[in-house]
Design a protein around this motif. Structure first.
Motif, PDB file in Angstrom:
ATOM      1  N   LEU A 382       0.845  -1.190   0.000  1.00  0.00           N
ATOM      2  CA  LEU A 382       0.000   0.000   0.000  1.00  0.00           C
ATOM      3  C   LEU A 382       0.879   1.238   0.000  1.00  0.00           C
ATOM      4  CD1 LEU A 382      -2.567  -0.932   2.812  1.00  0.00           C
ATOM      5  CD2 LEU A 382      -2.754  -1.409   0.362  1.00  0.00           C
ATOM      6  N   GLN A 386      -2.208   5.481   2.253  1.00  0.00           N
ATOM      7  CA  GLN A 386      -3.284   4.521   2.493  1.00  0.00           C
ATOM      8  C   GLN A 386      -3.121   3.836   3.842  1.00  0.00           C
ATOM      9  OE1 GLN A 386      -2.618   2.144  -1.044  1.00  0.00           O
ATOM     10  NE2 GLN A 386      -4.530   2.854  -1.975  1.00  0.00           N
ATOM     11  N   ALA A 422      -6.332  -6.559   0.981  1.00  0.00           N
ATOM     12  CA  ALA A 422      -5.349  -5.799   1.745  1.00  0.00           C
ATOM     13  C   ALA A 422      -5.412  -6.159   3.228  1.00  0.00           C
ATOM     14  CB  ALA A 422      -5.559  -4.297   1.554  1.00  0.00           C
TER      15      ALA A 422
END
Length: 446
Positions: A382, A386, A422
């Motif tokens: 990321l 983020q 994620a």
């Protein structure tokens, strides 16, 4: 009728592509990597000698798509909690949520957050694979069964959904007892999903030996007992039916086999694990299912959480190492005492990643952070922006270290980011880099 398909994997991609090809108003809520592939190249479905590509509206945030009348869930059971959080933002009072998950608890989990009138239950019988992001290969079957939880087969929305599927090549059956139908499919799933993993082969391997056929009968008989405790009566010939109907697709692998081979999480907790936990509650023995459950878990086990540490290295002045106690000592404002207040149905104590990153002296050119799992197979990269905005590191469950089977020793969750992959389980290392790091997030959603 406006449709939102959540996911463009083996289920969502198959159904959604056919709907779009038939001219239905359908859009897709996707992970970022799948989004990029479908946005740029379209969604392709290959089946036998035929192939077609559609170009539907896609987004990673449901609020950026037209408000749907029906939300179809083409995701895995373990992705449901975050999807609940996403779709909750766009749900209208009359929005229909149509499920297609394996197992028998999806509707119950949805009703823990949404009112029951939103839910229509569904089943899909299919064998497909993702060839690459945005490309689905269809090998066998491809029919759906849907039904109201009440058993009413003549509601306007059931009629509308049946007419919707009638525009496609996907046969759609209406069930008067969708709960029973889901348990019937459960009988197949708890047999062949774990057996194909343990045998490291296709379904035929389990069909061609007397010992495994006998095992199949025992697995299904135990499932029937648990189903009865839920008030669902399955016919005594169900074990024979499971074997007979499987012979037509004997050369397929299962979704659990494919997930295991790809190093992905499996649905064992929602299949045999579900049976084992509820059998214990009811006080009934299910020794064969329990053995399968424990063997599959052992086959996929990660290292012990004993003295687990979380390492941070890469482009920073001084590498850091945290253990559970060190994370717990971070200031109160850094702590998330109950992650379920942020992520629907999630549990655990965590710390905001921003507060961890604030302790680091990061090189000026660094702009990414990569999260690595303990087995080295999974990683997600990321931007630092983020990570600061969305990242939470979960380090404790019920005041104890997080067990391996719950994703320990540490877990990363990213509520609001819009990318289910994620959320890294078995987290052991974070790496600061000046560009995107190693990223093995799958494009598959279902």
């Amino acid at each position: 009728m406006r449709i939102l398909m959540v996911g463009a994997g083996s289920v969502g991609g198959f159904i959604g592509a056919h709907l779009a090809h038939a001219g239905v108003d359908v859009s897709f809520l996707l992970r970022p990597r799948t989004y990029e592939a479908v946005r740029s190249r379209g969604l392709t479905l290959r089946s036998g000698n035929t192939s077609f590509t559609v170009h539907p509206p896609v987004a990673t945030d449901p609020s950026k798509l037209a408000t749907p009348d029906v939300i179809m869930l083409g995701i895995k059971c373990y992705d449901l909690d975050q999807v609940i959080w996403q779709i909750g933002k766009i749900l209208k009072k009359d929005t229909v949520i149509l499920t297609f998950q394996n197992g028998v608890d999806t509707e119950e989990r949805l009703m823990a957050t949404f009112e029951s009138h939103h839910i229509v239950a569904g089943i899909i019988y299919i064998y497909t694979k993702i060839a690459e992001p945005g490309v689905i290969d269809h090998f066998a079957r491809g029919s759906v069964t849907i039904g109201e939880l009440s058993g009413n087969t003549n509601t306007p929305r059931i009629t509308a959904l049946r007419d919707l599927f009638a525009k496609t090549p996907i046969p759609c059956k209406i069930s008067r007892n969708i709960t029973k139908a889901k348990w019937e499919k459960m009988c197949w799933n708890v047999v062949f999903n774990p057996l194909t993993v343990l045998l490291d082969d296709n379904v035929a391997k389990a069909l061609d030996h007397d010992d495994t056929l006998a095992l199949t009968t025992d697995i299904v008989k135990e499932t029937i007992i648990v189903a009865e405790k839920f008030g669902v009566v399955l016919p005594p010939e169900t074990p024979e039916t499971v074997v007979t109907t499987t012979k037509a697709v004997r050369n397929i692998h299962t979704s659990m086999f494919d997930d295991w081979k790809a190093g992905r999480q499996t649905e064992i907790e929602h299949l045999n694990g579900y049976l084992v936990r509820h059998a214990q509650t009811f006080g009934v023995p299910v020794p064969v299912n329990e053995t399968l459950y424990r063997l599959v878990k052992a086959k996929m086990a990660r290292p012990s959480t004993k003295k687990a540490t979380l390492h941070i290295n890469g482009q920073l002045t001084t590498p850091f190492t945290f253990d559970r106690a060190a994370l717990a000592r971070l200031p109160t404002e850094a702590q998330v005492m109950d992650s379920s207040t942020i992520v629907a149905q999630s549990q655990g104590k965590g710390v905001r990643l921003k507060k961890i990153l604030d302790l680091l002296t990061v090189d000026a050119e660094a702009d990414h952070i990569t999260f690595h799992s303990s087995d080295g197979k999974f990683s997600a990269s990321l931007t630092l922006e983020q990570a600061r905005a969305y990242g939470i590191v979960i380090y404790e469950l019920d005041d104890l270290p997080i067990p391996i089977e719950k994703g320990g020793p540490f877990r990363l969750t990213t509520p609001g980011l819009g990318d289910l992959c994620a959320n890294v389980k078995h987290l052991v290392r974070m790496e600061i880099t000046h560009s995107p790091g190693r990223d093995t997030r799958p494009s598959r959603v279902c």
